[in-house]
Design an enzyme around this catalytic site. Structure first.
Site, mmCIF file in Angstrom:
data_model
loop_
_atom_site.group_PDB
_atom_site.id
_atom_site.type_symbol
_atom_site.label_atom_id
_atom_site.label_comp_id
_atom_site.label_asym_id
_atom_site.label_seq_id
_atom_site.Cartn_x
_atom_site.Cartn_y
_atom_site.Cartn_z
ATOM 1 N N HIS A 141 0.844 -1.200 0.000
ATOM 2 C CA HIS A 141 0.000 0.000 0.000
ATOM 3 C C HIS A 141 0.878 1.248 0.000
ATOM 4 O O HIS A 141 1.974 1.253 0.574
ATOM 5 C CB HIS A 141 -0.992 0.003 1.168
ATOM 6 N N ASP A 183 -0.348 4.443 0.865
ATOM 7 C CA ASP A 183 -0.731 5.450 1.851
ATOM 8 C C ASP A 183 0.040 5.225 3.141
ATOM 9 O O ASP A 183 0.536 4.116 3.403
ATOM 10 C CB ASP A 183 -2.235 5.407 2.107
ATOM 11 N N ASP A 213 6.588 1.039 6.208
ATOM 12 C CA ASP A 213 5.159 0.709 6.175
ATOM 13 C C ASP A 213 4.420 1.684 5.290
ATOM 14 O O ASP A 213 3.992 2.734 5.745
ATOM 15 C CB ASP A 213 4.622 0.754 7.602
ATOM 16 N N GLU A 263 -5.036 1.654 3.139
ATOM 17 C CA GLU A 263 -4.884 0.589 4.135
ATOM 18 C C GLU A 263 -4.795 1.156 5.545
ATOM 19 O O GLU A 263 -5.352 0.584 6.486
ATOM 20 C CB GLU A 263 -3.634 -0.244 3.819
ATOM 21 N N GLU A 264 -4.112 2.293 5.702
ATOM 22 C CA GLU A 264 -3.954 2.871 7.033
ATOM 23 C C GLU A 264 -5.251 3.474 7.565
ATOM 24 O O GLU A 264 -5.319 3.886 8.720
ATOM 25 C CB GLU A 264 -2.859 3.940 7.017
ATOM 26 N N HIS A 301 4.104 3.466 12.429
ATOM 27 C CA HIS A 301 3.034 4.267 13.016
ATOM 28 C C HIS A 301 3.535 5.240 14.079
ATOM 29 O O HIS A 301 2.751 6.042 14.584
ATOM 30 C CB HIS A 301 1.920 3.406 13.617
#
Length: 454
Positions: free
Chosen positions: A86, A88, A119, A150-151, A415
């Protein structure tokens, strides 16, 4: 195969440069002010895949963020492998908390720092490296699917899978969005917890009251909310909600020392829950309060607060049903409010857990590729977090073999601030994927009608 390993090394400098360009794009779909950046990111990914040699590249959207689908047709009789990542990323938080600019990739100590370096823009880089190492002509068909939300919980993924099912159909699905046991030892993720969340609001008054006049007689909402949230765990920190599912985790040694090293828990702070670490982390439910709305301290007055609310996030063990778990959490919150306080629970996102039967020739080929690329056998692990779209993929393509890999490691800090990618892990992950494509081509030749034997 040894030539292929060298070809991965040869393409890595260009792949890293492309990764750094992607990291500079602030593709935070959760921020409405940066939706244009997500579009720019999708355009950049599509351009990279076209330049890599994919003959059919399209940007698609089904009411959500733009995703990219690129397809290279399979040689006659060969299977197709779907490679997922992904583009994003999570919001960066406070830029001042970073040691370098979050959207300017910076190398320190063999790690590349920046939001999305690992990520999951490194997942895109891994797929690019594997495809380029094969010179754009792998022995199997390759479809790359790069999602854009996805996030944010992949809210339009089911629509994407339905609308583009023919374009995404594959015999093997490789999802490069997980963790590794260490920077030296790879992981094959075989179980993932699901997710369910809700917002709980408690009310005790129809307006605020002077705390000196009525304190000690009527309850304020924040006092009620704190007691209600405390009821979600017992004194040892185990989840105290009735009716939740517990599974069985892989048998690995996760020491207290590693827990402290991997998490940065402060000195004197104990672990919570009972049982082995892997069991608590991968196979038991967990509940976390991730936000509270109430009067901020800067605006506080001597007033009994009439209402307050919190967002509660629950992880669901493999084998459990996220919808049923959300219902159990809702019942608990509605039944445990003290002093007759009114409780309103608003359901949020639900994502199903998933467990993978990682046996058979495809998984054997993957383990061989890991061993050759890393020099270490892969460890079968679970993931404490959730990747709900894996269950969606499994439902859409029930006959496909799903491999969950990744480029993260315990120091990645996905994150969080100072997210980073270990550059050695990127090389080994890309090498393993390139080798896997080659091995799947060999496997297909051993099967009947070009099919991978099961």
């Amino acid at each position: 195969m040894s030539d292929l390993v060298q070809r991965v090394r040869d393409v890595l400098p260009s792949v890293r440069a492309d990764l750094e360009d992607l990291v500079r794009i602030q593709s935070v779909w959760a921020d409405p002010q940066r939706r244009d950046e997500v579009t720019r990111s999708a355009d950049a990914v599509a351009k990279l895949l076209s330049e890599a040699g994919f003959s059919d590249v399209r940007i698609v959207s089904e009411g959500g963020a733009p995703a990219v689908i690129a397809h290279h047709p399979a040689p006659e009789g060969a299977p197709t492998v779907l490679l997922y990542a992904h583009h994003d990323v999570q919001p960066e938080g406070d830029p001042a908390a970073w040691d370098s600019s979050p959207f300017e990739p910076t190398e320190r100590g063999g790690r590349l720092y920046g939001r999305g370096t690992a990520d999951d823009k490194a997942g895109i880089a891994t797929h690019l490296a594997a495809f380029r190492a094969h010179g754009g002509t792998p022995p199997v068909g390759v479809t790359v699917f790069v999602e854009g939300e996805e996030e944010s919980g992949s809210p339009s993924l089911s629509r994407l899978l339905t609308a583009h099912q023919d374009a995404l159909a594959a015999d093997v699905i490789v999802i490069a969005d997980s963790d590794n046991w260490s920077t030296d030892t790879p992981s094959l993720t075989v179980s993932l917890r699901g997710l369910a969340d809700c917002v709980v609001e408690v009310s005790t008054l129809d307006h605020g009251l002077h705390s000196g006049m009525w304190g000690g007689v009527v309850p304020d909402a924040l006092m009620v909310l704190v007691r209600l949230l405390a009821s979600l765990h017992d004194d040892d920190g185990n989840v105290a909600v009735a009716g939740l599912h517990e599974a069985t985790a892989a048998d690995v040694d996760y020491t207290p020392e590693r827990v402290r090293a991997d998490t940065g828990v402060l000195d004197g702070v104990d672990e919570i829950g009972s049982g082995a670490v892997a069991q608590r982390l991968w196979a038991k439910p967990a509940i976390t309060v991730i936000g509270i709305d109430t009067t901020p301290i800067a605006k506080a007055s001597n007033t009994l607060i009439p209402s307050a609310r919190a967002k509660v996030s629950m992880r669901v063990a493999p084998g459990g049903d996220a919808g049923e778990h959300l219902a159990a959490l809702t019942r608990h919150l509605e039944q445990h409010a003290p002093w007759g306080a009114r409780v309103t629970v608003t359901p949020g996102d639900v994502g199903q857990p998933y467990a993978i039967d990682a046996t058979g020739p495809v998984y054997d080929a993957a383990r061989e590729a890991f061993l050759q690329a890393w020099g270490q056998d892969a460890v079968d692990t679970g993931v404490g977090g959730s990747i709900p779209f894996i269950a969606a993929f499994a439902a859409a393509f029930p006959d496909a073999k799903i491999l969950v890999t990744g480029v993260e490691d315990p120091d990645t800090q996905a994150h969080s601030v100072n997210e980073s990618l270990h550059l050695g892990v990127l090389e080994r992950a890309a090498t393993a994927e390139a080798l896997l494509l080659a091995k799947l081509g060999v496997l297909a030749k051993l099967g009947s009608d070009g099919q991978i034997p099961t």
